[in-house]
Structure formats: structure tokens, C-alpha cells
Design a protein around this motif. Structure first.
Motif, PDB file in Angstrom:
ATOM      1  N   PRO A   1      -0.293   5.267   7.564  1.00 45.35           N
ATOM      2  CA  PRO A   1       0.751   4.960   8.545  1.00 45.35           C
ATOM      3  C   PRO A   1       0.909   3.435   8.642  1.00 45.35           C
ATOM      4  O   PRO A   1      -0.089   2.712   8.544  1.00 45.35           O
ATOM      5  CB  PRO A   1       0.211   5.530   9.855  1.00 45.35           C
ATOM      6  CG  PRO A   1      -0.913   6.435   9.469  1.00 45.35           C
ATOM      7  CD  PRO A   1      -1.430   5.968   8.151  1.00 45.35           C
ATOM      8  N   LEU A   2       2.135   2.986   8.818  1.00 46.10           N
ATOM      9  CA  LEU A   2       2.389   1.540   8.879  1.00 46.10           C
ATOM     10  C   LEU A   2       1.522   0.869   9.939  1.00 46.10           C
ATOM     11  O   LEU A   2       1.035  -0.249   9.762  1.00 46.10           O
ATOM     12  CB  LEU A   2       3.874   1.286   9.156  1.00 46.10           C
ATOM     13  CG  LEU A   2       4.334  -0.158   9.013  1.00 46.10           C
ATOM     14  CD1 LEU A   2       4.250  -0.615   7.562  1.00 46.10           C
ATOM     15  CD2 LEU A   2       5.753  -0.342   9.535  1.00 46.10           C
TER      16      LEU A   2
ATOM     17  N   GLU B   1       0.824  -1.219   0.000  1.00 45.74           N
ATOM     18  CA  GLU B   1       0.000   0.000   0.000  1.00 45.74           C
ATOM     19  C   GLU B   1       0.855   1.264   0.000  1.00 45.74           C
ATOM     20  O   GLU B   1       0.412   2.331  -0.428  1.00 45.74           O
ATOM     21  CB  GLU B   1      -0.912   0.050   1.240  1.00 45.74           C
ATOM     22  CG  GLU B   1      -1.976  -1.029   1.289  1.00 45.74           C
ATOM     23  CD  GLU B   1      -1.504  -2.312   1.959  1.00 45.74           C
ATOM     24  OE1 GLU B   1      -0.263  -2.546   2.029  1.00 45.74           O
ATOM     25  OE2 GLU B   1      -2.346  -3.093   2.416  1.00 45.74           O
ATOM     26  N   LEU B   2       2.084   1.143   0.544  1.00 41.20           N
ATOM     27  CA  LEU B   2       2.929   2.325   0.711  1.00 41.20           C
ATOM     28  C   LEU B   2       3.623   2.724  -0.585  1.00 41.20           C
ATOM     29  O   LEU B   2       3.875   3.894  -0.821  1.00 41.20           O
ATOM     30  CB  LEU B   2       3.980   2.044   1.795  1.00 41.20           C
ATOM     31  CG  LEU B   2       3.391   1.794   3.190  1.00 41.20           C
ATOM     32  CD1 LEU B   2       4.409   1.171   4.113  1.00 41.20           C
ATOM     33  CD2 LEU B   2       2.889   3.097   3.774  1.00 41.20           C
ATOM     34  N   VAL B   3       3.960   1.723  -1.410  1.00 42.57           N
ATOM     35  CA  VAL B   3       4.746   2.015  -2.614  1.00 42.57           C
ATOM     36  C   VAL B   3       4.181   1.327  -3.866  1.00 42.57           C
ATOM     37  O   VAL B   3       3.921   1.985  -4.878  1.00 42.57           O
ATOM     38  CB  VAL B   3       6.214   1.552  -2.418  1.00 42.57           C
ATOM     39  CG1 VAL B   3       6.999   1.768  -3.703  1.00 42.57           C
ATOM     40  CG2 VAL B   3       6.884   2.260  -1.258  1.00 42.57           C
ATOM     41  N   TYR B   4       4.013   0.021  -3.814  1.00 43.10           N
ATOM     42  CA  TYR B   4       3.752  -0.704  -5.063  1.00 43.10           C
ATOM     43  C   TYR B   4       2.349  -0.449  -5.619  1.00 43.10           C
ATOM     44  O   TYR B   4       2.185  -0.426  -6.838  1.00 43.10           O
ATOM     45  CB  TYR B   4       3.995  -2.205  -4.879  1.00 43.10           C
ATOM     46  CG  TYR B   4       5.414  -2.539  -4.467  1.00 43.10           C
ATOM     47  CD1 TYR B   4       6.488  -1.841  -5.007  1.00 43.10           C
ATOM     48  CD2 TYR B   4       5.691  -3.535  -3.532  1.00 43.10           C
ATOM     49  CE1 TYR B   4       7.788  -2.117  -4.630  1.00 43.10           C
ATOM     50  CE2 TYR B   4       6.998  -3.831  -3.152  1.00 43.10           C
ATOM     51  CZ  TYR B   4       8.032  -3.123  -3.698  1.00 43.10           C
ATOM     52  OH  TYR B   4       9.326  -3.395  -3.329  1.00 43.10           O
ATOM     53  N   ALA B   5       1.355  -0.274  -4.746  1.00 45.07           N
ATOM     54  CA  ALA B   5       0.014   0.031  -5.277  1.00 45.07           C
ATOM     55  C   ALA B   5       0.020   1.406  -5.959  1.00 45.07           C
ATOM     56  O   ALA B   5      -0.322   1.507  -7.143  1.00 45.07           O
ATOM     57  CB  ALA B   5      -1.035  -0.068  -4.182  1.00 45.07           C
ATOM     58  N   PRO B   6       0.471   2.473  -5.254  1.00 49.31           N
ATOM     59  CA  PRO B   6       0.406   3.783  -5.910  1.00 49.31           C
ATOM     60  C   PRO B   6       1.420   3.987  -7.031  1.00 49.31           C
ATOM     61  O   PRO B   6       1.134   4.663  -8.005  1.00 49.31           O
ATOM     62  CB  PRO B   6       0.662   4.782  -4.764  1.00 49.31           C
ATOM     63  CG  PRO B   6       1.344   4.001  -3.695  1.00 49.31           C
ATOM     64  CD  PRO B   6       0.866   2.586  -3.823  1.00 49.31           C
ATOM     65  N   LEU B   7       2.626   3.413  -6.915  1.00 46.94           N
ATOM     66  CA  LEU B   7       3.681   3.749  -7.891  1.00 46.94           C
ATOM     67  C   LEU B   7       3.782   2.742  -9.027  1.00 46.94           C
ATOM     68  O   LEU B   7       4.051   3.104 -10.172  1.00 46.94           O
ATOM     69  CB  LEU B   7       5.034   3.858  -7.160  1.00 46.94           C
ATOM     70  CG  LEU B   7       6.214   4.356  -7.983  1.00 46.94           C
ATOM     71  CD1 LEU B   7       5.986   5.785  -8.473  1.00 46.94           C
ATOM     72  CD2 LEU B   7       7.514   4.292  -7.184  1.00 46.94           C
ATOM     73  N   PHE B   8       3.583   1.454  -8.718  1.00 53.87           N
ATOM     74  CA  PHE B   8       3.762   0.414  -9.738  1.00 53.87           C
ATOM     75  C   PHE B   8       2.412  -0.087 -10.291  1.00 53.87           C
ATOM     76  O   PHE B   8       2.394  -0.993 -11.123  1.00 53.87           O
ATOM     77  CB  PHE B   8       4.530  -0.776  -9.153  1.00 53.87           C
ATOM     78  CG  PHE B   8       6.009  -0.540  -8.909  1.00 53.87           C
ATOM     79  CD1 PHE B   8       6.619   0.659  -9.235  1.00 53.87           C
ATOM     80  CD2 PHE B   8       6.796  -1.549  -8.352  1.00 53.87           C
ATOM     81  CE1 PHE B   8       7.972   0.864  -9.014  1.00 53.87           C
ATOM     82  CE2 PHE B   8       8.165  -1.354  -8.130  1.00 53.87           C
ATOM     83  CZ  PHE B   8       8.750  -0.151  -8.455  1.00 53.87           C
ATOM     84  N   GLY B   9       1.311   0.471  -9.788  1.00 52.01           N
ATOM     85  CA  GLY B   9       0.000   0.054 -10.309  1.00 52.01           C
ATOM     86  C   GLY B   9      -0.426  -1.323  -9.833  1.00 52.01           C
ATOM     87  O   GLY B   9      -1.163  -2.026 -10.536  1.00 52.01           O
ATOM     88  N   CYS B  10      -0.006  -1.725  -8.630  1.00 51.81           N
ATOM     89  CA  CYS B  10      -0.406  -3.035  -8.095  1.00 51.81           C
ATOM     90  C   CYS B  10      -1.607  -2.812  -7.178  1.00 51.81           C
ATOM     91  O   CYS B  10      -1.531  -3.034  -5.962  1.00 51.81           O
ATOM     92  CB  CYS B  10       0.741  -3.667  -7.319  1.00 51.81           C
ATOM     93  SG  CYS B  10       2.237  -3.805  -8.294  1.00 51.81           S
ATOM     94  N   SER B  11      -2.709  -2.368  -7.773  1.00 55.25           N
ATOM     95  CA  SER B  11      -3.788  -1.830  -6.945  1.00 55.25           C
ATOM     96  C   SER B  11      -5.130  -2.516  -7.192  1.00 55.25           C
ATOM     97  O   SER B  11      -6.171  -1.965  -6.871  1.00 55.25           O
ATOM     98  CB  SER B  11      -3.904  -0.330  -7.203  1.00 55.25           C
ATOM     99  OG  SER B  11      -3.829  -0.067  -8.587  1.00 55.25           O
TER     100      SER B  11
END
Ligand SMILES: N[C@@H](CCC(=O)N[C@@H](CS)C(=O)NCC(=O)O)C(=O)O
Length: 334
Positions: A306-307, A242-252
Motif C-alpha cells: 500500500p502506498l 516498488e509499485l511498478v518499476y521494481a517488479p515489472l522493469f527489473g529495477c530491484s
């Protein structure tokens, strides 16, 4: 006033061409646009040192944001190897695209210097994690898949074995699948050069996560009743979802709470002794959003959950139909 259509068309095709060139710098792709991770240096499993040699000047070099380094850091931490292997954390240098030491290490200021001095070829990348021997004055392993096996066998009284024999086959099968579909899979989504390449990677990623969720509904750990290297390799990717791959790599495609066994597994793993100290959400987000210019040219780091909301307590939403009111930002009562 909106710019004229021909100008917009020209700007778009120029930008697309430039994006392809910049993506070439991030990582190679095959003719179909699928990302292909280049081979690294020092990728062969070295012999296990005896007890005396194991206690003699080894250093594990990691970077906080790197998921491949995170898996080695986790084995080091879960097996309490700090007494025989010291830890050095390198910092990214986004302007130069390399890792640098906070203080000179063995006379080197950058990781690439240490790789070259250890005998890496000129074209080879200097990657984390790496295990360095002060006695031999060289890097022994620079490939995380081999390094976690070595660290798991590293002599250390009372340390847990993360390759339990009755689960070995299942552990190896999960590790193979996770390596390509999940660990590398998120990068294949983010670094895809075509829609079809992204679609393939994204489908394989969520199919593997669905299967992991079903396996974890039957057993507490991925390959059975005991924690194993299969869990260790899944965690660094999932904790960044949720912190990086969903928003940046489109793993959403799915929020993780829709895979409830996987959601609970992530909380269980994070609660293991020593794991929280390996998690650096601010550094992850700063490094990924700041460094991957072709994917995120503004460099602006977006706000993220937040984590604690991911690893403590139940998910904020229970499921379809069960909604909760948005928190009032002006109300500090909890
Ligand atoms: N195959 C390597 C990959 C490690 C890797 O790609 N690490 C990245 C950071 S996440 C790195 O250090 N990249 C530096 C570079 O490519 O120059 C492994 O699993 O150990």
C-alpha cells in the motif's frame, strides 16, 4: 508429462522472436538493444503568455499512470495554477494503445485526434502531458521537460518558484542526469532487448540514485535548501519504484529504505500540499501491468505494498540484522 525437449526449444525460440517483434511496437531500440525514446510533437518551449492571456482557457491534459504527465501535474498543483489552467485527465485504451477523453473534448474523442487537429505529423505519437489553448484551438506544448519550465514561469501571484536562482546550475545538472538515468532509465531497464543493455541501464539508474541519496543527506532538497524542478522530476519515478518499476522493469537491486535519505525525501515530498492528490497507485499498477503485454502477457496485476507504507512512518525493516515478524493475516488488531 513434460513436453519433449525439441518442442520446448522450438517454442522458446518462436516466443523470443515474437517478443522481439512486440517490443518493437513498445519502443525502438538501437543495434545494441538499448531502448531509445522517440521524439515527440510540440517539443519547443512557447513564449510565456502575458497575465491576461495566461488566464484565458488553457488546459493541462494528463494521464494518471504516466510519470511524464505526473511531473507537469505536480508543478500545476504545487504552484496552485488551477485558477488559470484547468485539468483534464485522459484514460488509457489498452486495446487500441491510445489515450481517450472521458467526454468529448473540443469535439475530439481521442488524444490523437487533438494532436492531428493541432498540426502533428501523421507518424507522431499523441502523448501526455500536453498543454492546450482553447483560444488558439491547438496544443502548445507536448514535451514535459519544456512544459514544467513553462508552468513554473506561468503568472500566478504568490506561487513558489521551482527554479531558485542560487540553485539553478545544480537543478539543471540534476535534471539532465535524472532524465536519462532515472526517468528514462527505468524504461531502459524494462524495455532493454539484451542482457547487456539492461545491465548498462540498471547500473546507471542505481548509481544516480546512490548519488541522489548522498546529496539528500546534505540538504533537504536535491539541488539545495529549496524545493526545485529537480525534486519534481525525481518524484514520479521514485513513487512508482516498488509499485511498478521494481517488479515489472527489473529495477530491484536495492529496496529504497537502503537509501535512507532518499526514502525520507520521498516522504517529505509526498507530504507537500497537493502532492497526494496526484498519486493514483491503483491506476498506475492496473495500467502498467495491464497494458505492457510483451513484458507481462498475463495482464495479472500483482499485489503490491500500500502506498501508505512507503510514504508514512519508518520503513518496515530498519536494516540488516533488524528483522520484524511477518504480520499475522488473521489478526486485525493492527
Ligand atoms: N517526451 C514525452 C514523453 C511522454 C510519453 O511518452 N508519454 C506516454 C505515457 S507515459 C504516452 O503518452 N504515450 C502514448 C504513445 O506513445 O502513443 C514527454 O516527456 O512529455
Amino acid at each position: 508429462m513434460a513436453p519433449p525437449a525439441p518442442l520446448v526449444r522450438t517454442a522458446r525460440s518462436l516466443w523470443h522472436w515474437q517478443w522481439q517483434q512486440l517490443m518493437g511496437g513498445l519502443g525502438p531500440a538501437d543495434a545494441e538493444g538499448n531502448y531509445r525514446r522517440p521524439d515527440g510533437a510540440f517539443s519547443v518551449l512557447p513564449p510565456l503568455p502575458d497575465e491576461a492571456a495566461a488566464a484565458d482557457g488553457h488546459v493541462l491534459i494528463v494521464g494518471r499512470s504516466c510519470p511524464w504527465a505526473h511531473r507537469a501535474w505536480l508543478v500545476w498543483s504545487l504552484r496552485g495554477l488551477g485558477a488559470s489552467i484547468s485539468l483534464v485527465v485522459v484514460d488509457p485504451d489498452p486495446a487500441e494503445g491510445r489515450w481517450r477523453f472521458a467526454e468529448a473534448f473540443e469535439g475530439c474523442h481521442t488524444l490523437i485526434e487533438l494532436y492531428r487537429r493541432s498540426g502533428a505529423d501523421a507518424g507522431q505519437r499523441a502523448t501526455v502531458p500536453a498543454l492546450y489553448s482553447r483560444r488558439e484551438r491547438r496544443i502548445l506544448v507536448g514535451e514535459s521537460a519544456r512544459l514544467i519550465e513553462l508552468l513554473n514561469r506561468w503568472p500566478s501571484p504568490d506561487a513558489p518558484n521551482l527554479e531558485p536562482a542560487p540553485q539553478q546550475e545544480a537543478t539543471d545538472q540534476w535534471r539532465d542526469r535524472l532524465q536519462s538515468s532515472v526517468n528514462d532509465g527505468v524504461y531502459r531497464c524494462g524495455f532493454a532487448r539484451t542482457q547487456a543493455a539492461y545491465d548498462r541501464a540498471e547500473a546507471a539508474l542505481f548509481e544516480a540514485l546512490g548519488d541522489a541519496d548522498r546529496a539528500l543527506a546534505r540538504a533537504p532538497w536535491l539541488s539545495g535548501p529549496q524545493l526545485s524542478l529537480a525534486d519534481v522530476v525525481l518524484f514520479p519515478t521514485l513513487i512508482r519504484l516498488e509499485l511498478v518499476y521494481a517488479p515489472l522493469f527489473g529495477c530491484s537491486r536495492l529496496p529504497l529504505w537502503q537509501l535512507p535519505a532518499l526514502w525520507r525525501w520521498r516522504q517529505r515530498f509526498h507530504a507537500l500540499p497537493g502532492v497526494a492528490a496526484t498519486c493514483w497507485p491503483e491506476a498506475w499498477r492496473r495500467d502498467y501491468f495491464g497494458a505492457l503485454f510483451p513484458l507481462h502477457p498475463s495482464g495479472i496485476v500483482p499485489a503490491g505494498p500500500p502506498l501508505a507504507t512507503l510514504v508514512e512512518g519508518p520503513p518496515a525493516l530498519g536494516g540488516p540484522g533488524e528483522t520484524q515478524p511477518m504480520p499475522d493475516p488473521g489478526n486485525n488488531d493492527g
